[in-house]
Design a protein around this motif. Structure first.
Motif, short mmCIF file in Angstrom:
data_model
loop_
_atom_site.label_atom_id
_atom_site.label_comp_id
_atom_site.label_asym_id
_atom_site.label_seq_id
_atom_site.Cartn_x
_atom_site.Cartn_y
_atom_site.Cartn_z
N PHE A 230 34.73 53.07 20.24
CA PHE A 230 34.48 52.38 18.98
C PHE A 230 35.25 51.08 18.96
O PHE A 230 36.18 50.87 19.73
CB PHE A 230 34.86 53.26 17.78
CG PHE A 230 36.36 53.44 17.59
CD1 PHE A 230 37.06 52.69 16.66
CD2 PHE A 230 37.06 54.37 18.34
CE1 PHE A 230 38.42 52.85 16.47
CE2 PHE A 230 38.42 54.55 18.16
CZ PHE A 230 39.11 53.79 17.23
N GLU A 231 34.85 50.19 18.06
CA GLU A 231 35.49 48.88 17.90
C GLU A 231 36.54 48.98 16.79
O GLU A 231 36.20 49.08 15.61
CB GLU A 231 34.44 47.82 17.54
CG GLU A 231 35.02 46.43 17.37
CD GLU A 231 33.98 45.43 16.90
OE1 GLU A 231 34.38 44.32 16.46
OE2 GLU A 231 32.77 45.75 16.96
N HIS A 232 37.80 48.96 17.19
CA HIS A 232 38.88 49.11 16.22
C HIS A 232 38.94 47.90 15.28
O HIS A 232 38.64 46.78 15.66
CB HIS A 232 40.21 49.26 16.96
CG HIS A 232 41.30 49.88 16.13
ND1 HIS A 232 41.06 50.51 14.92
CD2 HIS A 232 42.64 49.97 16.34
CE1 HIS A 232 42.20 50.96 14.43
NE2 HIS A 232 43.17 50.64 15.27
N HIS A 233 39.30 48.15 14.02
CA HIS A 233 39.42 47.15 12.96
C HIS A 233 38.06 46.58 12.55
O HIS A 233 37.95 45.44 12.11
CB HIS A 233 40.38 46.03 13.35
CG HIS A 233 41.80 46.49 13.49
ND1 HIS A 233 42.47 47.13 12.48
CD2 HIS A 233 42.65 46.42 14.55
CE1 HIS A 233 43.69 47.43 12.90
NE2 HIS A 233 43.81 47.03 14.15
N HIS A 234 37.02 47.39 12.70
CA HIS A 234 35.73 47.14 12.05
C HIS A 234 35.51 48.36 11.16
O HIS A 234 35.53 49.50 11.62
CB HIS A 234 34.61 47.02 13.08
CG HIS A 234 33.28 46.69 12.47
ND1 HIS A 234 32.53 47.64 11.79
CD2 HIS A 234 32.56 45.54 12.43
CE1 HIS A 234 31.42 47.09 11.36
NE2 HIS A 234 31.41 45.82 11.74
N ALA A 235 35.34 48.15 9.85
CA ALA A 235 35.39 49.25 8.89
C ALA A 235 34.39 50.35 9.20
O ALA A 235 34.71 51.55 9.11
CB ALA A 235 35.18 48.71 7.47
N GLU A 236 33.16 49.99 9.57
CA GLU A 236 32.15 51.01 9.86
C GLU A 236 32.52 51.80 11.12
O GLU A 236 32.39 53.03 11.15
CB GLU A 236 30.78 50.36 10.03
CG GLU A 236 29.65 51.36 10.25
CD GLU A 236 28.28 50.72 10.22
OE1 GLU A 236 27.30 51.36 10.64
OE2 GLU A 236 28.17 49.56 9.76
N GLU A 237 33.01 51.09 12.13
CA GLU A 237 33.41 51.74 13.38
C GLU A 237 34.63 52.64 13.18
O GLU A 237 34.70 53.75 13.71
CB GLU A 237 33.69 50.68 14.44
CG GLU A 237 32.46 49.97 14.95
CD GLU A 237 31.72 50.81 15.97
OE1 GLU A 237 32.17 50.91 17.12
OE2 GLU A 237 30.69 51.40 15.59
N ASP A 238 35.60 52.17 12.40
CA ASP A 238 36.80 52.97 12.15
C ASP A 238 36.46 54.21 11.32
O ASP A 238 37.05 55.28 11.51
CB ASP A 238 37.86 52.13 11.43
CG ASP A 238 38.57 51.18 12.38
OD1 ASP A 238 38.35 51.30 13.60
OD2 ASP A 238 39.35 50.33 11.91
N ALA A 239 35.53 54.06 10.37
CA ALA A 239 35.11 55.23 9.59
C ALA A 239 34.44 56.26 10.49
O ALA A 239 34.69 57.47 10.39
CB ALA A 239 34.15 54.79 8.48
N ARG A 240 33.58 55.79 11.39
CA ARG A 240 32.94 56.71 12.34
C ARG A 240 33.97 57.38 13.23
O ARG A 240 33.90 58.59 13.51
CB ARG A 240 31.92 55.94 13.20
CG ARG A 240 31.16 56.82 14.18
CD ARG A 240 30.07 56.03 14.89
NE ARG A 240 30.62 54.97 15.73
CZ ARG A 240 31.03 55.15 16.99
NH1 ARG A 240 30.94 56.35 17.55
NH2 ARG A 240 31.51 54.14 17.68
N ALA A 241 34.97 56.62 13.68
CA ALA A 241 36.03 57.19 14.52
C ALA A 241 36.82 58.26 13.78
O ALA A 241 37.15 59.31 14.34
CB ALA A 241 36.96 56.09 15.01
N ALA A 242 37.13 58.01 12.51
CA ALA A 242 37.86 59.01 11.71
C ALA A 242 37.03 60.28 11.57
O ALA A 242 37.57 61.40 11.63
CB ALA A 242 38.20 58.44 10.34
#
Length: 279
Positions: A230-242
């Motif tokens: 995932f791309e860290h510090h992109h809100a959609e990507e960080d939400a998916r990572a969480a």
């Protein structure tokens, strides 16, 4: 002797008083100048990020007229994304992440959501938000005032997503996102939402205690440890990572995330049992 000391102290006080007064005056004037500069900067940012309805349309660039370099094009911005079309009852939880324009937690400039179904599939969405504040975090997430010129303000974003978010548990990674949502709501006169918040950072600590002191349980280290792309510090990507962290933690322990948070010993025992059985 005491009288001499007193006279010396009085003399020193009289000599130093003008210098102390001058220092206080200079400090006061400097403080006022800094405040005025900050207020002017914020005003400029407001003019950039939310143009006035009375602003005339830009004239076409004409190189022959000696206008210099052509103006930069305004970025095309997508409309506010829709909530995923699935019925809310099909989701187990939603992971939420925000990016902020500055150190102010009310300066949300991007919201990302990851809706997780009972089958473990993940539907994501995100939107930029115009915080109408100075940007100092652009180097972290790449979002600048120019990117949010036509983005909606927080009240519109909150109205669009709040009902769907409130229907299931809300996952955040650390307490930052909840405090940012509450701060943004307070800034705009909105009652802070009474959502059922859970922390994927705490869930990760229960599932992988060995990471304590070994990189920690931040998304950056979990990305490496769990091989999450995932791309860290992109809100959609960080939400998916969480969301993925929660699902992986459940798989590693055999416990659903509420149970993981309720009972640390049960989480440890479940994880040890699965490790011994090779699962």
């Amino acid at each position: 002797m005491n009288a001499q000391y007193i006279a010396l102290a009085v003399g020193l006080a009289l000599v130093s008083a003008p210098f102390l007064l001058l220092f206080l005056i200079v400090k006061y004037i400097g403080g006022r100048r800094r405040r005025r500069a900050l207020e002017a900067r914020i005003a400029r940012e407001d003019r950039v990020t939310r143009p006035s309805a009375e602003t005339p349309e830009a004239r076409p660039f004409d190189a022959s007229a000696g206008q210099g370099s052509p103006p930069l094009p305004r970025p095309a911005t997508a409309p506010l994304p829709k909530v995923p079309a699935r019925p809310a009852t099909q989701y187990r939880f939603v992971a939420l992440d925000v990016e902020t324009a500055s150190g102010g937690r009310d300066s949300i400039c991007q919201l990302g959501l990851a809706f997780v179904t009972a089958a473990g599939t993940i539907d994501t969405t995100s939107t930029l938000v115009n915080p109408r504040q100075v940007f100092t975090n652009t180097s972290i997430h790449g979002i600048s005032p120019r990117d949010v010129i036509d983005a909606p303000l927080w009240p519109e974003v909150f109205r669009t997503f709040s009902r769907s978010i409130a229907r299931q548990p809300v996952i955040q990674h650390s307490g930052f996102d909840r405090s940012s949502v509450n701060a943004a709501c307070e800034r705009h006169g909105i009652t802070a939402p009474d959502w059922r918040w859970y922390d994927s950072l705490q869930i990760a600590r229960r599932a992988w205690p060995e990471l304590a002191g070994n990189g920690g349980h931040g998304l950056g280290n979990l990305k490496r440890h769990l091989s999450i792309d995932f791309e860290h510090h992109h809100a959609e990507e960080d939400a998916r990572a969480a969301a993925i962290v929660v699902l992986r933690a459940e798989a590693a322990t055999g416990l659903e995330f509420p149970a993981l948070l309720r009972d640390k010993r049960a989480a440890s025992a479940a994880r040890s049992s699965r490790v011994r059985s090779g699962r």
